[in-house]
Design an enzyme around this catalytic site. Structure first.
Site, short mmCIF file in Angstrom:
data_model
loop_
_atom_site.label_atom_id
_atom_site.label_comp_id
_atom_site.label_asym_id
_atom_site.label_seq_id
_atom_site.Cartn_x
_atom_site.Cartn_y
_atom_site.Cartn_z
N PHE A 12 -25.43 43.68 3.45
CA PHE A 12 -24.30 44.46 2.73
C PHE A 12 -23.70 45.08 3.90
CE2 PHE A 12 -24.16 48.99 1.10
CZ PHE A 12 -22.84 48.76 0.54
N ALA A 114 -27.65 51.25 14.23
CA ALA A 114 -27.41 51.53 12.82
C ALA A 114 -28.51 52.30 12.41
CB ALA A 114 -27.12 50.33 11.99
N TYR A 145 -40.21 52.37 7.96
CA TYR A 145 -38.91 52.25 8.11
C TYR A 145 -38.55 53.56 8.84
CZ TYR A 145 -34.02 52.24 7.03
OH TYR A 145 -32.61 52.36 6.85
N ARG A 186 -32.20 50.62 -4.88
CA ARG A 186 -31.28 51.73 -4.64
C ARG A 186 -30.62 52.47 -5.90
NH1 ARG A 186 -29.69 50.64 1.67
NH2 ARG A 186 -29.59 48.67 1.23
P1 NAD Z 1 -29.23 44.58 4.40
O1 NAD Z 1 -30.63 44.29 4.02
O2 NAD Z 1 -28.16 44.21 3.27
O3 NAD Z 1 -28.85 43.93 5.72
C1 NAD Z 1 -29.72 43.79 6.82
C2 NAD Z 1 -29.30 42.58 7.22
O4 NAD Z 1 -30.28 42.32 8.55
C3 NAD Z 1 -29.65 41.35 6.20
O5 NAD Z 1 -28.77 40.61 6.32
C4 NAD Z 1 -31.08 40.64 6.90
O6 NAD Z 1 -31.18 39.40 6.53
C5 NAD Z 1 -30.77 41.00 8.52
N1 NAD Z 1 -32.23 40.91 9.10
C6 NAD Z 1 -33.24 41.64 8.87
N2 NAD Z 1 -34.32 41.31 9.77
C7 NAD Z 1 -33.61 40.65 10.53
C8 NAD Z 1 -34.25 39.77 11.75
N3 NAD Z 1 -35.35 40.07 12.15
N4 NAD Z 1 -33.43 39.05 12.47
C9 NAD Z 1 -32.21 38.87 12.01
N5 NAD Z 1 -31.65 39.57 11.00
C10 NAD Z 1 -32.28 40.24 10.32
O7 NAD Z 1 -29.00 46.18 4.54
P2 NAD Z 1 -27.72 47.18 4.81
O8 NAD Z 1 -27.75 48.23 3.74
O9 NAD Z 1 -26.58 46.24 5.01
O10 NAD Z 1 -28.19 48.04 6.12
C11 NAD Z 1 -27.71 47.73 7.38
C12 NAD Z 1 -28.11 48.55 8.43
O11 NAD Z 1 -27.72 49.85 8.06
C13 NAD Z 1 -29.69 48.54 8.54
O12 NAD Z 1 -30.15 48.78 10.02
C14 NAD Z 1 -30.09 49.99 7.77
O13 NAD Z 1 -31.26 50.52 8.29
C15 NAD Z 1 -28.94 50.66 8.11
N6 NAD Z 1 -28.55 51.66 6.96
C16 NAD Z 1 -28.00 51.49 5.99
C17 NAD Z 1 -27.91 52.34 4.84
C18 NAD Z 1 -27.14 52.02 3.65
O14 NAD Z 1 -26.98 52.94 2.78
N7 NAD Z 1 -27.06 50.81 3.19
C19 NAD Z 1 -28.18 53.64 5.23
C20 NAD Z 1 -28.84 53.93 6.36
C21 NAD Z 1 -28.97 52.96 7.31
#
Ligand code: NAD
Length: 315
Positions: A12, A114, A145, A186
């Site tokens: 995302f 992140a 997490y 979520r």
């Molecule tokens: P998401 O699940 O959409 O994206 C995470 C991506 O990481 C996915 O495309 C997944 O396939 C990839 N991934 C996971 N494990 C992997 C691995 N071992 N090797 C390669 N790729 C891998 O989540 P998001 O909401 O886009 O979050 C992105 C980052 O931002 C994360 O680190 C998350 O902890 C952080 N974050 C997001 C939010 C939010 O509100 N969306 C809030 C706080 C922190």
């Protein structure tokens, strides 16, 4: 033109980051194992400055060409994902972050992790400043997490202090927008999916717990500003406008024009009762603050994602 490596770039936030970096004229190498992300999020990108590599960063990996910025986003992020993938979540936060920091060191690249507001756990101070150390249950279900991210921050700071890597730590608060997955558990995607189908909107507890929701374009702007700054200590990026979950449910009903009722369900274990970023540091260091208010952001999400994607029929 800088070369930017984005881990988790098919997710995302990662896919929006790839879009914005390309729009600003940079080259992007996107790595992702597609565990929780999807090619669907990046299939619209058809420029030679973009390259996708499917790999799992839990295993050692290398990028031969020079890299200027490393944006490290790879990690399951929604409770549904990290509860399904507890060991993977711990491994990507530890081994994955270790490998990615090593890569940044080799290339002398600026590295941004992140991280998350979840490092504050169920906070005992409000709003949360970066100086707050948090209130996390390490062996609770969310611990996989929260502790993975806390460890990843510690590792990032150690690489900076001991190895001289140019690092940044971004603590992201709840973010929403197009390309959220309809079934990722979520609040905003769940409420929008339910509202668009006129199904009951399921609010946990009595709905009085609060969250702050940041629209994705604001978040990505803050992320790039932080990466392009010289800051090494954690910076909160999120929208400080605080809403109860019940207020959010009503806003979603209004924006979607839904006929849904609101129903209440049991509160999950260790669910934080309130969450709001103190963004003083982001304002002072980066000149950043969010621009998109909640209802406008919900409307843009609806317009940009489309109803089919939000009810989960697009994939
Ligand atoms: P998401 O699940 O959409 O994206 C995470 C991506 O990481 C996915 O495309 C997944 O396939 C990839 N991934 C996971 N494990 C992997 C691995 N071992 N090797 C390669 N790729 C891998 O989540 P998001 O909401 O886009 O979050 C992105 C980052 O931002 C994360 O680190 C998350 O902890 C952080 N974050 C997001 C939010 C939010 O509100 N969306 C809030 C706080 C922190």
């Amino acid at each position: 033109m800088a070369t930017c490596l984005v881990t988790g770039g098919a997710g995302f936030l990662g896919s929006h980051l790839c879009d914005e970096l390309l729009r600003r004229g940079h080259r992007v190498i996107c790595v992702d194992n597609l565990e929780t992300g999807s090619l669907h999020n990046i299939e619209h990108i058809r420029v030679p400055e973009f390259e996708f590599r499917q790999l799992d960063i839990i295993e050692p990996y290398f990028v031969d060409e020079p890299v200027d910025f490393v944006y490290h986003l790879a990690s399951p992020a929604s409770p549904i994902d990290y509860l399904r993938l507890p060991l993977h979540t711990l491994k990507v936060g530890s081994h994955g972050t270790h490998h990615t920091l090593g890569l940044a060191k080799k290339h002398r690249a600026r590295f941004l992790i992140a991280s998350t507001s979840e490092v504050y756990g169920d906070p005992q101070v409000h709003p949360q400043q970066e100086s707050y150390w948090g209130h996390v249950n390490p062996i609770g279900p969310r611990g996989v997490y929260d502790e993975a991210k806390r460890y990843a921050e510690a590792l990032t700071m150690a690489y900076h202090k001991q190895q001289g890597v140019d690092t940044a730590i971004m603590r992201i608060f709840n973010t929403y927008g197009a390309r959220m997955r309809a079934h990722d558990g979520r609040a905003i995607p769940t409420f929008m999916r339910q509202a668009l189908q006129d199904l009951p909107i399921t609010v946990f507890g009595d709905g009085s717990q609060t969250r702050s929701f940041c629209f994705v374009s604001d978040l990505i702007d803050g992320m790039i500003r932080l990466a392009e700054s010289g800051e090494h200590f954690p910076v909160n990026i999120g929208n400080p406008d605080e809403f109860t979950l019940l207020e959010l449910a009503h806003a979603v009903v209004d924006v979607t024009g839904s006929a849904s009722d609101i129903v209440f369900e049991a509160l999950p274990t260790d669910d934080p009762k309130q969450r709001r970023p103190d963004i003083t540091r982001a304002k002072e260091l980066l000149g950043w603050e969010p621009k998109v208010a909640l209802r406008e952001g919900l409307q843009r999400t609806l317009d940009q994602a489309g109803r089919d994607a939000l009810v989960g029929h697009a994939r």
